[in-house]
Design a protein around this motif. Structure first.
Motif, PDB file in Angstrom:
ATOM      1  N   PRO A 295       8.819  16.975  -4.689  1.00  0.00           N
ATOM      2  CA  PRO A 295       9.835  17.481  -3.783  1.00  0.00           C
ATOM      3  C   PRO A 295      10.959  16.413  -3.355  1.00  0.00           C
ATOM      4  CG  PRO A 295       7.777  18.359  -3.152  1.00  0.00           C
ATOM      5  CD  PRO A 295       7.316  17.141  -4.081  1.00  0.00           C
ATOM      6  N   ALA A 296      12.249  16.946  -3.289  1.00  0.00           N
ATOM      7  CA  ALA A 296      13.214  16.155  -2.794  1.00  0.00           C
ATOM      8  C   ALA A 296      13.118  15.394  -1.626  1.00  0.00           C
ATOM      9  CB  ALA A 296      14.387  17.022  -2.801  1.00  0.00           C
ATOM     10  N   GLY A 297      13.105  14.164  -1.407  1.00  0.00           N
ATOM     11  CA  GLY A 297      12.715  13.339  -0.213  1.00  0.00           C
ATOM     12  C   GLY A 297      11.471  12.520  -0.122  1.00  0.00           C
ATOM     13  N   GLN A 298      10.805  13.082  -1.268  1.00  0.00           N
ATOM     14  CA  GLN A 298       9.315  12.624  -1.277  1.00  0.00           C
ATOM     15  C   GLN A 298       9.081  11.907  -2.638  1.00  0.00           C
ATOM     16  OE1 GLN A 298       5.668  14.811  -0.868  1.00  0.00           O
ATOM     17  NE2 GLN A 298       7.068  16.484   0.527  1.00  0.00           N
ATOM     18  N   GLU A 299      10.380  11.190  -3.256  1.00  0.00           N
ATOM     19  CA  GLU A 299      10.243  10.711  -4.586  1.00  0.00           C
ATOM     20  C   GLU A 299       9.841   9.231  -4.268  1.00  0.00           C
ATOM     21  OE1 GLU A 299      12.954  11.775  -3.132  1.00  0.00           O
ATOM     22  OE2 GLU A 299      14.067  13.173  -4.342  1.00  0.00           O
ATOM     23  N   ASN A 300       9.931   8.542  -3.339  1.00  0.00           N
ATOM     24  CA  ASN A 300       9.588   7.067  -3.195  1.00  0.00           C
ATOM     25  C   ASN A 300       8.001   7.070  -2.551  1.00  0.00           C
ATOM     26  OD1 ASN A 300      12.064   6.274  -4.377  1.00  0.00           O
ATOM     27  ND2 ASN A 300      13.009   6.603  -2.491  1.00  0.00           N
ATOM     28  N   ARG A 301       7.398   8.193  -2.275  1.00  0.00           N
ATOM     29  CA  ARG A 301       6.200   7.906  -1.543  1.00  0.00           C
ATOM     30  C   ARG A 301       5.166   7.375  -2.793  1.00  0.00           C
ATOM     31  NH1 ARG A 301       3.885  12.723   1.933  1.00  0.00           N
ATOM     32  NH2 ARG A 301       2.263  11.332   1.746  1.00  0.00           N
ATOM     33  N   ARG A 302       4.476   6.497  -2.070  1.00  0.00           N
ATOM     34  CA  ARG A 302       3.373   5.777  -3.302  1.00  0.00           C
ATOM     35  C   ARG A 302       2.123   6.366  -3.619  1.00  0.00           C
ATOM     36  NH1 ARG A 302       6.243   1.776  -5.300  1.00  0.00           N
ATOM     37  NH2 ARG A 302       4.420   0.466  -5.848  1.00  0.00           N
TER      38      ARG A 302
ATOM     39  N   ALA B  99       0.656  10.224  -6.981  1.00  0.00           N
ATOM     40  CA  ALA B  99      -0.570  10.574  -7.952  1.00  0.00           C
ATOM     41  C   ALA B  99      -1.674  11.038  -7.197  1.00  0.00           C
ATOM     42  CB  ALA B  99      -0.676   9.451  -8.551  1.00  0.00           C
ATOM     43  N   GLN B 100      -2.057  10.327  -6.100  1.00  0.00           N
ATOM     44  CA  GLN B 100      -3.277  10.921  -5.479  1.00  0.00           C
ATOM     45  C   GLN B 100      -2.954  12.242  -4.919  1.00  0.00           C
ATOM     46  OE1 GLN B 100      -1.737   8.121  -4.822  1.00  0.00           O
ATOM     47  NE2 GLN B 100      -3.018   6.295  -5.277  1.00  0.00           N
ATOM     48  N   GLN B 101      -1.851  12.966  -4.429  1.00  0.00           N
ATOM     49  CA  GLN B 101      -1.625  14.243  -4.140  1.00  0.00           C
ATOM     50  C   GLN B 101      -2.012  15.070  -5.476  1.00  0.00           C
ATOM     51  OE1 GLN B 101       1.677  15.063  -1.384  1.00  0.00           O
ATOM     52  NE2 GLN B 101       2.308  12.863  -1.403  1.00  0.00           N
ATOM     53  N   LEU B 102      -1.518  14.693  -6.439  1.00  0.00           N
ATOM     54  CA  LEU B 102      -1.388  15.555  -7.629  1.00  0.00           C
ATOM     55  C   LEU B 102      -2.775  15.509  -8.135  1.00  0.00           C
ATOM     56  CD1 LEU B 102      -0.021  17.759  -9.791  1.00  0.00           C
ATOM     57  CD2 LEU B 102       0.398  15.406 -11.047  1.00  0.00           C
ATOM     58  N   SER B 103      -3.538  14.461  -8.120  1.00  0.00           N
ATOM     59  CA  SER B 103      -5.178  14.265  -8.477  1.00  0.00           C
ATOM     60  C   SER B 103      -5.909  15.281  -7.701  1.00  0.00           C
ATOM     61  CB  SER B 103      -5.415  12.786  -8.323  1.00  0.00           C
ATOM     62  OG  SER B 103      -6.653  13.064  -8.656  1.00  0.00           O
ATOM     63  N   ALA B 104      -5.599  15.362  -6.239  1.00  0.00           N
ATOM     64  CA  ALA B 104      -6.252  16.246  -5.363  1.00  0.00           C
ATOM     65  C   ALA B 104      -6.102  17.710  -5.504  1.00  0.00           C
ATOM     66  CB  ALA B 104      -5.896  15.828  -3.877  1.00  0.00           C
TER      67      ALA B 104
ATOM     68  N   VAL C 215       5.278   5.588 -10.308  1.00  0.00           N
ATOM     69  CA  VAL C 215       5.990   5.280  -9.243  1.00  0.00           C
ATOM     70  C   VAL C 215       5.017   4.662  -8.156  1.00  0.00           C
ATOM     71  CG1 VAL C 215       7.627   7.110  -9.558  1.00  0.00           C
ATOM     72  CG2 VAL C 215       5.580   7.492  -7.964  1.00  0.00           C
ATOM     73  N   GLY C 216       3.780   4.839  -8.257  1.00  0.00           N
ATOM     74  CA  GLY C 216       3.058   4.015  -7.125  1.00  0.00           C
ATOM     75  C   GLY C 216       2.164   2.812  -7.622  1.00  0.00           C
ATOM     76  N   GLY C 217       1.007   2.798  -7.348  1.00  0.00           N
ATOM     77  CA  GLY C 217       0.498   1.381  -8.070  1.00  0.00           C
ATOM     78  C   GLY C 217       0.471   0.190  -7.038  1.00  0.00           C
ATOM     79  N   THR C 218      -0.022  -0.951  -7.548  1.00  0.00           N
ATOM     80  CA  THR C 218       0.099  -2.138  -6.904  1.00  0.00           C
ATOM     81  C   THR C 218       0.747  -3.306  -7.746  1.00  0.00           C
ATOM     82  OG1 THR C 218      -1.702  -2.969  -7.635  1.00  0.00           O
ATOM     83  CG2 THR C 218      -1.796  -1.739  -5.287  1.00  0.00           C
ATOM     84  N   GLY C 219       1.426  -4.102  -7.273  1.00  0.00           N
ATOM     85  CA  GLY C 219       1.902  -5.377  -8.045  1.00  0.00           C
ATOM     86  C   GLY C 219       3.594  -5.059  -8.214  1.00  0.00           C
ATOM     87  N   PRO C 220       4.175  -6.064  -8.621  1.00  0.00           N
ATOM     88  CA  PRO C 220       5.736  -5.986  -8.722  1.00  0.00           C
ATOM     89  C   PRO C 220       6.232  -5.334 -10.177  1.00  0.00           C
ATOM     90  CG  PRO C 220       4.973  -8.278  -9.394  1.00  0.00           C
ATOM     91  CD  PRO C 220       3.749  -7.405  -8.880  1.00  0.00           C
ATOM     92  N   LEU C 221       5.267  -5.127 -10.843  1.00  0.00           N
ATOM     93  CA  LEU C 221       5.704  -4.734 -12.261  1.00  0.00           C
ATOM     94  C   LEU C 221       5.745  -3.119 -12.064  1.00  0.00           C
ATOM     95  CD1 LEU C 221       3.742  -6.718 -14.962  1.00  0.00           C
ATOM     96  CD2 LEU C 221       6.133  -6.974 -13.961  1.00  0.00           C
ATOM     97  N   SER C 222       6.913  -2.353 -13.028  1.00  0.00           N
ATOM     98  CA  SER C 222       7.019  -0.974 -12.950  1.00  0.00           C
ATOM     99  C   SER C 222       5.995  -0.473 -14.017  1.00  0.00           C
ATOM    100  CB  SER C 222       8.343  -0.586 -13.272  1.00  0.00           C
ATOM    101  OG  SER C 222       8.546  -1.030 -14.532  1.00  0.00           O
ATOM    102  N   PHE C 223       5.872   0.734 -14.166  1.00  0.00           N
ATOM    103  CA  PHE C 223       5.058   1.425 -15.184  1.00  0.00           C
ATOM    104  C   PHE C 223       5.465   1.108 -16.525  1.00  0.00           C
ATOM    105  CE2 PHE C 223       3.492   4.697 -18.047  1.00  0.00           C
ATOM    106  CZ  PHE C 223       2.123   4.701 -17.770  1.00  0.00           C
ATOM    107  N   GLU C 224       6.635   0.946 -16.717  1.00  0.00           N
ATOM    108  CA  GLU C 224       7.451   0.845 -18.178  1.00  0.00           C
ATOM    109  C   GLU C 224       7.281  -0.702 -18.420  1.00  0.00           C
ATOM    110  OE1 GLU C 224       8.847   2.422 -15.521  1.00  0.00           O
ATOM    111  OE2 GLU C 224       9.853   4.418 -16.521  1.00  0.00           O
ATOM    112  N   GLN C 225       7.369  -1.727 -17.396  1.00  0.00           N
ATOM    113  CA  GLN C 225       6.878  -2.947 -17.733  1.00  0.00           C
ATOM    114  C   GLN C 225       5.537  -3.138 -18.037  1.00  0.00           C
ATOM    115  OE1 GLN C 225       8.634  -4.256 -13.935  1.00  0.00           O
ATOM    116  NE2 GLN C 225      10.469  -5.422 -14.880  1.00  0.00           N
ATOM    117  N   LYS C 226       4.546  -2.570 -17.329  1.00  0.00           N
ATOM    118  CA  LYS C 226       3.220  -2.671 -17.639  1.00  0.00           C
ATOM    119  C   LYS C 226       2.870  -2.118 -19.094  1.00  0.00           C
ATOM    120  CE  LYS C 226       1.713  -1.981 -13.021  1.00  0.00           C
ATOM    121  NZ  LYS C 226       0.651  -1.357 -12.132  1.00  0.00           N
TER     122      LYS C 226
END
Length: 390
Positions: free
Chosen positions: A204-211, A214-219, A245-256
């Motif tokens: 939803p709008a306003g939640q795009e940057n939450r880390r 994936a956990q919410q959709l998984s649940a 959009v989440g995960g750890t480390g400085p690399l984005s998903f595309e970079q990984k």
């Protein structure tokens, strides 16, 4: 008294260096060039041997960089502005002929939380004018139309308004967005690729940057999630959520994903061969410098005996740098010509430039070590021993 001091100072430098105009570095360069002219065959053979090794590494690194760029572009083409990517249990793969990501199974059935949006996209492989392409189906594409990515349109020579045959259907072509895929209506795509595909999900709008998206959709769906693109879904599970959009480390998903593509090349047999080739090139250079030292012991003995031991070191550093710079230029230019002629569809100028930059990082260390090893052996001996060498 002043005249005597000037004469004594003049005796502390070799005639060549004392009479040369310009700074000390310029003198050393001229000294090194004079030695190269005296033994041109050794210089040419050393340069060619090192250049061949550098060209080998540059070709492999160019392929690696090209795959890295391709990997990042293919994921961007799939995701667009989506936050999460839900793939089937059978997984997805990159098709080198279609030059795009393709689903290997049916998209899982999911129920997204309230306020979220999910788009089911059919994905498979088809042929347009006999050329393999990535075919995708979307409810947003009008019936009777085929939306080509600009890269695919250029590859096929298709323009807006052209009629194309896709899965036995005569469709009107349109060019929309980048990428190597053609998007048709869901009904047309289903007739060609079946129910193979994936979901792209937006929060939803306003939640795009939450880390924890994936956990919410998984649940909510019961599907596993990961931010690591190297992990494939469990074939006996319901599917997998890729956290872009989440995960750890400085690399984005595309970079990984890009690094994953690149690593497959550099860790392959081809990558190992290129590394061995670079090591052999360094051995060739080192052997050449050791031979040069052996031939010129008396000359360097005279220089050491009059207090010019440091100049011996600087001279070899400069000569080593000249050899490696010449070899680098010949090697990377030769590699550029080779990839342009042999694999123009894979290697791009950007990938070649990135590879040339990676290889350039090795050159200073190789030049310094290549000069220090023979000079160290030389300076361990007394000047009188060098003067008596034959």
């Amino acid at each position: 008294m002043e005249t005597s001091q000037v004469n004594n100072a003049a005796l502390t430098r070799s005639p060549g260096i004392a009479s040369a105009s310009g700074n000390t570095f310029g003198c050393l360069v001229r000294f090194a060039l004079a030695n190269i002219r005296r033994r041109p065959e050794r210089f040419v053979l050393s340069v060619l041997g090192i250049a061949l090794a550098i060209a080998c590494v540059t070709v492999v690194r160019t392929i690696s960089s090209s795959f890295a760029i391709t990997g990042a572009d293919s994921v961007t083409d799939v995701l667009g502005e989506a936050h999460l990517w839900v793939v089937p249990a059978a997984g997805v793969h990159y098709d080198p002929d279609a030059q795009a990501m393709i689903a290997d199974g049916a998209a899982p059935e999911i129920d997204v939380p309230a306020g979220w949006s999910a788009t089911r996209i059919l994905s498979g492989r088809a042929e347009v004018d006999g050329v393999p392409v990535s075919l995708r189906g979307s409810d947003e594409t009008p019936s009777g139309q085929a939306a080509f990515g600009s890269a695919l349109a250029d590859r096929l020579g298709v323009g807006p308004g052209d009629h194309v045959d896709v899965g036995g259907r005569d469709l009107v072509a349109d060019v929309a967005g980048p990428g190597q895929s053609v998007t048709v209506s869901t009904s047309v795509a289903g007739a060609v690729v079946g129910d193979h595909g994936w979901w792209t999900v937006n929060a939803p709008a306003g939640q795009e940057n939450r880390r924890d998206l994936a956990q919410q959709l998984s649940a909510a769906t019961g599907l596993e999630s990961t931010a690591d693109p190297s992990l494939a879904p469990d074939p006996h599970g319901g599917g997998l959520i890729y956290d872009t959009v989440g995960g750890t480390g400085p690399l984005s998903f595309e970079q990984k994903f890009s690094a994953l593509f690149s690593g497959k090349v550099t860790s392959s047999t081809l990558g190992l061969i290129s590394t061995i080739g670079l090591a052999l090139g360094f051995v060739i250079a080192l052997s050449s410098f050791l031979a040069a030292v052996a031939e010129r012991k008396r000359e360097f003995g005279i220089m050491s005996s009059i207090g010019l031991a440091d100049e011996v070191l600087y001279f070899f550093l400069v000569e080593s740098a000249l050899v490696f710079i010449a070899a680098y230029l010949v090697g990377v230019l030769g590699a550029g010509v080779a990839v342009a002629l042999v694999i123009p569809g894979i290697a791009t100028p950007v990938a070649w430039a990135q590879a040339a930059g990676m290889v350039a990082a090795f050159i200073p260390a190789m030049a310094i070590v290549g000069a220090l090893v023979p000079v160290h052996r030389l300076l361990q001996q007394r000047p009188v021993d060098l003067l008596g060498a034959r």
